[in-house]
Design a protein around this motif. Structure first.
Motif, PDB file in Angstrom:
ATOM      1  N   MET A 192       0.778  -1.138  -0.023  1.00 56.92           N
ATOM      2  CA  MET A 192       0.107  -0.158  -0.064  1.00 56.92           C
ATOM      3  C   MET A 192       0.917   1.151  -0.002  1.00 56.92           C
ATOM      4  O   MET A 192       0.603   2.021  -0.818  1.00 56.92           O
ATOM      5  CB  MET A 192      -0.884  -0.078   1.087  1.00 56.92           C
ATOM      6  N   LEU A 193       1.851   1.263   0.971  1.00 57.17           N
ATOM      7  CA  LEU A 193       2.963   2.353   0.793  1.00 57.17           C
ATOM      8  C   LEU A 193       3.556   2.568  -0.510  1.00 57.17           C
ATOM      9  O   LEU A 193       3.561   3.801  -0.807  1.00 57.17           O
ATOM     10  CB  LEU A 193       3.809   2.229   2.087  1.00 57.17           C
ATOM     11  N   GLY A 194       3.719   1.659  -1.221  1.00 59.28           N
ATOM     12  CA  GLY A 194       4.564   1.926  -2.313  1.00 59.28           C
ATOM     13  C   GLY A 194       3.558   2.068  -3.628  1.00 59.28           C
ATOM     14  O   GLY A 194       4.095   2.462  -4.716  1.00 59.28           O
ATOM     15  N   SER A 195       2.141   1.698  -3.442  1.00 62.17           N
ATOM     16  CA  SER A 195       1.565   1.797  -4.690  1.00 62.17           C
ATOM     17  C   SER A 195       0.550   2.779  -4.519  1.00 62.17           C
ATOM     18  O   SER A 195      -0.422   2.907  -5.583  1.00 62.17           O
ATOM     19  CB  SER A 195       0.996   0.584  -5.213  1.00 62.17           C
TER      20      SER A 195
ATOM     21  N   THR B 178      -2.494  12.046  -2.015  1.00 59.94           N
ATOM     22  CA  THR B 178      -3.006  12.752  -2.972  1.00 59.94           C
ATOM     23  C   THR B 178      -3.429  14.172  -2.590  1.00 59.94           C
ATOM     24  O   THR B 178      -3.122  14.945  -3.395  1.00 59.94           O
ATOM     25  CB  THR B 178      -4.699  11.847  -3.170  1.00 59.94           C
ATOM     26  N   PHE B 179      -3.879  14.473  -1.502  1.00 60.45           N
ATOM     27  CA  PHE B 179      -4.401  15.886  -1.126  1.00 60.45           C
ATOM     28  C   PHE B 179      -2.794  16.589  -1.061  1.00 60.45           C
ATOM     29  O   PHE B 179      -2.852  17.847  -1.425  1.00 60.45           O
ATOM     30  CB  PHE B 179      -4.812  15.939   0.547  1.00 60.45           C
ATOM     31  N   TYR B 180      -1.909  15.974  -0.553  1.00 61.23           N
ATOM     32  CA  TYR B 180      -0.772  16.567  -0.461  1.00 61.23           C
ATOM     33  C   TYR B 180      -0.089  17.137  -1.932  1.00 61.23           C
ATOM     34  O   TYR B 180       0.159  18.308  -2.128  1.00 61.23           O
ATOM     35  CB  TYR B 180       0.573  15.939   0.162  1.00 61.23           C
ATOM     36  N   THR B 181      -0.279  16.163  -2.717  1.00 61.37           N
ATOM     37  CA  THR B 181       0.141  16.296  -4.273  1.00 61.37           C
ATOM     38  C   THR B 181      -0.619  17.305  -5.098  1.00 61.37           C
ATOM     39  O   THR B 181      -0.122  18.168  -5.591  1.00 61.37           O
ATOM     40  CB  THR B 181       0.052  14.887  -4.952  1.00 61.37           C
TER      41      THR B 181
ATOM     42  N   PRO C 291     -11.769  13.611  -6.772  1.00 61.46           N
ATOM     43  CA  PRO C 291     -12.577  12.189  -6.732  1.00 61.46           C
ATOM     44  C   PRO C 291     -11.967  11.241  -7.458  1.00 61.46           C
ATOM     45  O   PRO C 291     -11.828   9.907  -7.130  1.00 61.46           O
ATOM     46  CB  PRO C 291     -13.932  12.636  -7.354  1.00 61.46           C
ATOM     47  N   ALA C 292     -11.298  11.301  -8.671  1.00 64.00           N
ATOM     48  CA  ALA C 292     -10.417  10.459  -9.534  1.00 64.00           C
ATOM     49  C   ALA C 292      -9.435   9.929  -8.876  1.00 64.00           C
ATOM     50  O   ALA C 292      -8.971   8.763  -8.799  1.00 64.00           O
ATOM     51  CB  ALA C 292     -10.015  11.027 -10.962  1.00 64.00           C
ATOM     52  N   ALA C 293      -8.430  10.785  -8.033  1.00 62.88           N
ATOM     53  CA  ALA C 293      -7.308  10.503  -7.222  1.00 62.88           C
ATOM     54  C   ALA C 293      -7.945   9.579  -6.104  1.00 62.88           C
ATOM     55  O   ALA C 293      -6.924   8.694  -5.931  1.00 62.88           O
ATOM     56  CB  ALA C 293      -6.679  11.593  -6.934  1.00 62.88           C
ATOM     57  N   LEU C 294      -8.800   9.851  -5.651  1.00 66.15           N
ATOM     58  CA  LEU C 294      -9.114   8.916  -4.361  1.00 66.15           C
ATOM     59  C   LEU C 294      -9.610   7.552  -4.897  1.00 66.15           C
ATOM     60  O   LEU C 294      -9.438   6.697  -4.312  1.00 66.15           O
ATOM     61  CB  LEU C 294     -10.439   9.797  -3.459  1.00 66.15           C
TER      62      LEU C 294
ATOM     63  N   ASP D 216      -6.767   5.529  -5.434  1.00 67.74           N
ATOM     64  CA  ASP D 216      -5.933   5.426  -4.182  1.00 67.74           C
ATOM     65  C   ASP D 216      -6.796   4.085  -3.568  1.00 67.74           C
ATOM     66  O   ASP D 216      -6.121   2.992  -3.396  1.00 67.74           O
ATOM     67  CB  ASP D 216      -6.028   6.272  -3.336  1.00 67.74           C
ATOM     68  N   LEU D 217      -8.216   4.218  -3.719  1.00 64.02           N
ATOM     69  CA  LEU D 217      -8.954   3.118  -3.242  1.00 64.02           C
ATOM     70  C   LEU D 217      -8.651   1.784  -4.179  1.00 64.02           C
ATOM     71  O   LEU D 217      -8.495   0.598  -3.538  1.00 64.02           O
ATOM     72  CB  LEU D 217     -10.378   3.367  -3.460  1.00 64.02           C
ATOM     73  N   THR D 218      -8.623   1.982  -5.465  1.00 62.67           N
ATOM     74  CA  THR D 218      -8.133   0.892  -6.246  1.00 62.67           C
ATOM     75  C   THR D 218      -6.678   0.222  -5.875  1.00 62.67           C
ATOM     76  O   THR D 218      -6.392  -1.078  -5.713  1.00 62.67           O
ATOM     77  CB  THR D 218      -8.097   1.128  -7.700  1.00 62.67           C
ATOM     78  N   GLY D 219      -5.817   1.160  -5.483  1.00 61.52           N
ATOM     79  CA  GLY D 219      -4.515   0.714  -5.165  1.00 61.52           C
ATOM     80  C   GLY D 219      -4.477   0.135  -3.876  1.00 61.52           C
ATOM     81  O   GLY D 219      -3.756  -0.927  -3.748  1.00 61.52           O
TER      82      GLY D 219
END
Length: 168
Positions: A120-123, A127-130, A148-151, A154-157
């Motif tokens: 998880m940490l690597g993949s 998001t909010f920082y970026t 929403p797309a980035a989150l 993330d959920l997929t990751g």
């Protein structure tokens, strides 16, 4: 060899600029000033983001959200122990890294939970920082569909990280 990369790059750029009769020193000063202006423009967003993460952790909200999201975690086959990591990762890389290290210390790096946390940490991304940094640097005020797309990514990751840890 890599230690010489940046000095070599500066030397090459300086030689090219001097060959074109450019004032290298003034250009470096101007670039440094632009960098400081950028830093000043994104600092408020970063301070607010780090403050929010600290408040979430100190208030116990992360643990409460983790309990509420346990059924969703079970449905997605994500170990519920990794939920604090899932909740913090989009906000803060250092907070997520601390949670991941704690998970590995408690459960072991070779355990399912430890491997899942590492993947998880690597993949996934902070998001909010970026978005704060890049959108702030570009002067973009409305993010529209980016968050929403980035989150969702993330959920997929997170889900694929859990699947990968189980499979391998």
């Amino acid at each position: 060899m890599l230690d010489l990369l940046i000095p070599a790059l500066l030397l090459i750029v300086s030689v090219i600029a001097l060959a074109k009769k450019k004032d290298v020193y003034s250009a470096l000063l101007e670039g440094g000033l632009d960098g400081l202006k950028l830093l000043l423009s994104i600092t408020p967003a970063l301070v607010m983001l780090l403050t929010a993460v600290s408040l979430l952790r100190a208030s116990g909200a992360i643990e409460l959200l983790s309990k509420w999201l346990a059924p969703v975690s079970a449905f997605l086959k994500i170990p519920s122990e990794t939920l604090p990591l899932v909740l913090l990762r989009p906000f803060s890389g250092s907070a997520a890294l601390a949670v991941g290290a704690d998970l590995m210390r408690v459960y072991g790096a070779d355990s399912l939970i430890g491997r899942t946390a590492a993947i998880m940490l690597g993949s996934t991304e902070t998001t909010f920082y970026t978005i704060s940094v890049y959108f702030g640097a570009a002067g973009i005020k409305k993010t529209r569909y980016a968050i929403p797309a980035a989150l969702l990514a993330d959920l997929t990751g997170f889900a694929v990280a859990a699947l990968t840890a189980r499979l391998f």
